[in-house]
Scaffold this active site. Structure first.
Site, PDB file in Angstrom:
ATOM      1  N   MET A   1       0.845  -1.169   0.000  1.00  0.00           N
ATOM      2  CA  MET A   1       0.000   0.000   0.000  1.00  0.00           C
ATOM      3  C   MET A   1       0.882   1.221   0.000  1.00  0.00           C
ATOM      4  O   MET A   1       1.070   1.821   1.042  1.00  0.00           O
ATOM      5  CB  MET A   1      -0.897  -0.028   1.237  1.00  0.00           C
ATOM      6  CG  MET A   1      -2.161   0.795   1.214  1.00  0.00           C
ATOM      7  SD  MET A   1      -2.227   2.459   0.642  1.00  0.00           S
ATOM      8  CE  MET A   1      -1.665   3.438   1.997  1.00  0.00           C
ATOM      9  N   PRO A   2       1.459   1.562  -1.105  1.00  0.00           N
ATOM     10  CA  PRO A   2       2.255   2.782  -1.139  1.00  0.00           C
ATOM     11  C   PRO A   2       1.385   4.033  -1.008  1.00  0.00           C
ATOM     12  O   PRO A   2       0.252   4.072  -1.473  1.00  0.00           O
ATOM     13  CB  PRO A   2       2.920   2.746  -2.507  1.00  0.00           C
ATOM     14  CG  PRO A   2       2.878   1.316  -2.912  1.00  0.00           C
ATOM     15  CD  PRO A   2       1.616   0.778  -2.320  1.00  0.00           C
ATOM     16  N   LEU A   3       1.943   5.024  -0.344  1.00  0.00           N
ATOM     17  CA  LEU A   3       1.355   6.356  -0.262  1.00  0.00           C
ATOM     18  C   LEU A   3       2.375   7.293  -0.889  1.00  0.00           C
ATOM     19  O   LEU A   3       3.542   7.299  -0.477  1.00  0.00           O
ATOM     20  CB  LEU A   3       1.090   6.737   1.193  1.00  0.00           C
ATOM     21  CG  LEU A   3       0.686   8.178   1.468  1.00  0.00           C
ATOM     22  CD1 LEU A   3      -0.641   8.513   0.792  1.00  0.00           C
ATOM     23  CD2 LEU A   3       0.605   8.420   2.972  1.00  0.00           C
TER      24      LEU A   3
END
Length: 126
Positions: A1-3
């Site tokens: 889950m990259p931000l």
């Protein structure tokens, strides 16, 4: 889950900013195994007085078109995946929106999986 946090000089049209997001998402899908719909990005635009950089640090010829890309992601990727991500980002951003490779600055911040909460006050990965 990259931000992703994307910072750039103010003045680019909406289509340019959307192309940044689209190309970054594609690169992450191709190299980091990011699932479909896992797209979380924020763009901040800055005037010249609030956007500072060295134009030649480490032999890279940066311009005012410089884009800072900070990626916060789980610490589960290999060195090969990271290198592939950096290369793919530079290539895709060159194609759309037409960013020079010298103007792609990437910082990867890795965190443990339990350091995320996607809502409801829960640690979904813990």
């Amino acid at each position: 889950m990259p931000l992703l946090h994307i910072a750039l000089r103010a003045g680019n049209p909406e289509a340019y900013r959307q192309a940044l997001c689209d190309s970054l998402y594609q690169a992450m899908r191709e190299t980091f195994n990011v699932p479909e719909d896992d797209k979380f990005m924020v763009i901040t635009e800055h005037d010249a007085a609030n956007f500072s950089y060295n134009p030649t640090y480490m032999g890279v010829a940066r311009s005012d078109g410089l884009v800072f890309i900070q990626i916060t992601a789980n610490n589960t990727r290999t060195l090969e995946q990271k290198k592939a991500l950096y290369q793919r980002i530079a290539k895709l951003l060159g194609e759309s929106p037409g960013l020079r490779p010298d103007d792609v600055f990437i910082s990867l911040v890795e965190v443990a999986k339990e350091n995320w909460s996607f809502g409801h006050g829960l640690a979904q990965y813990a």
